[in-house]
Design a protein around this motif. Sequence first.
Motif, mmCIF file in Angstrom:
data_model
loop_
_atom_site.group_PDB
_atom_site.id
_atom_site.type_symbol
_atom_site.label_atom_id
_atom_site.label_comp_id
_atom_site.label_asym_id
_atom_site.label_seq_id
_atom_site.Cartn_x
_atom_site.Cartn_y
_atom_site.Cartn_z
ATOM 1 N N PRO A 91 0.836 -1.195 0.000
ATOM 2 C CA PRO A 91 0.000 0.000 0.000
ATOM 3 C C PRO A 91 0.870 1.243 0.000
ATOM 4 N N SER A 125 -1.719 7.790 0.577
ATOM 5 C CA SER A 125 -2.956 8.287 0.002
ATOM 6 C C SER A 125 -3.334 9.583 0.666
ATOM 7 N N GLU A 166 -7.653 9.495 1.756
ATOM 8 C CA GLU A 166 -8.220 8.926 2.966
ATOM 9 C C GLU A 166 -7.826 9.776 4.155
ATOM 10 N N SER A 214 -5.757 -1.742 11.797
ATOM 11 C CA SER A 214 -6.100 -2.674 10.731
ATOM 12 C C SER A 214 -7.421 -3.375 11.050
ATOM 13 N N GLU A 264 -5.037 -6.377 5.970
ATOM 14 C CA GLU A 264 -5.245 -4.941 5.821
ATOM 15 C C GLU A 264 -4.219 -4.213 6.683
ATOM 16 N N PRO A 265 -3.645 -3.121 6.185
ATOM 17 C CA PRO A 265 -2.616 -2.416 6.964
ATOM 18 C C PRO A 265 -3.225 -1.480 8.000
ATOM 19 N N ASP A 266 -2.433 -1.168 9.031
ATOM 20 C CA ASP A 266 -2.751 -0.025 9.883
ATOM 21 C C ASP A 266 -2.511 1.231 9.059
ATOM 22 N N PHE A 267 -3.178 2.333 9.414
ATOM 23 C CA PHE A 267 -2.927 3.610 8.751
ATOM 24 C C PHE A 267 -2.302 4.576 9.750
ATOM 25 N N SER A 289 -2.582 10.235 5.561
ATOM 26 C CA SER A 289 -2.892 8.812 5.598
ATOM 27 C C SER A 289 -1.834 8.018 4.850
ATOM 28 N N ALA A 318 -0.439 4.130 4.442
ATOM 29 C CA ALA A 318 -0.779 2.729 4.704
ATOM 30 C C ALA A 318 0.461 1.962 5.125
#
Length: 201
Positions: A17, A20, A23, A78, A83-86, A101, A103
Motif C-alpha cells: 500500500p 494516500s 483517505e 487494521s 489490511e494495513p494499519d494507517f 494517511s 498505509a
Amino acid sequence: MKNIYLFCLVSLYACQPGVSSKERNTPAQTDSLPVIPADTANQAPLPVTSAGEAIGISGDFNGDGVIDSAWRELVKRSSGPDEPDFFALKFNTTAIPGIDSIAGHFRIINEGDLNGDGLPEISLFQSPLHGTVHYMTTWTLTPAGWKSIAGPWLIPAAGEYQSDASLQNRIVLENDTVYFWQEDVNDDHFTLQKNVLPLEK
C-alpha cells in the motif's frame, strides 16, 4: 533462481500500500510515547518505542530558524490480517503540513538538504504488510505540501533489523550528487552497492 527471486521482490512491492492523500482519519491514538512539546524539541530526545527505535525526528523543516519535531502517529487500526494499519506524519506546528494517511508502518529519516532548496528532505522507510521487502521514498517540502522526489526503491531486508543509524546512512550527498546504498539482488550475499539517486524537480 535469481530470476525467481526478482519476480518475488517485484510481486511483493506491487502489493504494497502507498501514501494516500484522499483517505483522512481522525487521529485517535499515538503510535508510542507522547511527542515532546515544541519548546523542548531541541533539548530532549524524541520518543522511542520499546525496541529503542525512534518514532520521530527533529529539524528545521520549514526554514524559519526553529527546530521542529515530526513523528509517526497511528490513526486507524487494521481491520484484519490482510489490511494495513494507517498512520500519519505529524508536525508540532501548523506551519508545516503533515501527510494524513499512510498505509503501513513507517520510520522517518532526516536526510538534510539534498536538492539545494535550503530545507532538509525526509525519507520514509516503509514496512511490508507481509514479507521482509521494505521500501523507501524521499520527500521535500514545497509550498503545496510534501512531494515525493525519489523512490520508491526496494530494500530486501531478508529479516534483518535495519537500525536507525543504518537507515540514516542509506542516502549520502557527495560533491552535489546524491547517492543511495541498495542491496544487489544478483549477489547471493546482497552486497550493498552505491548508486546515484535521481531527484525529481
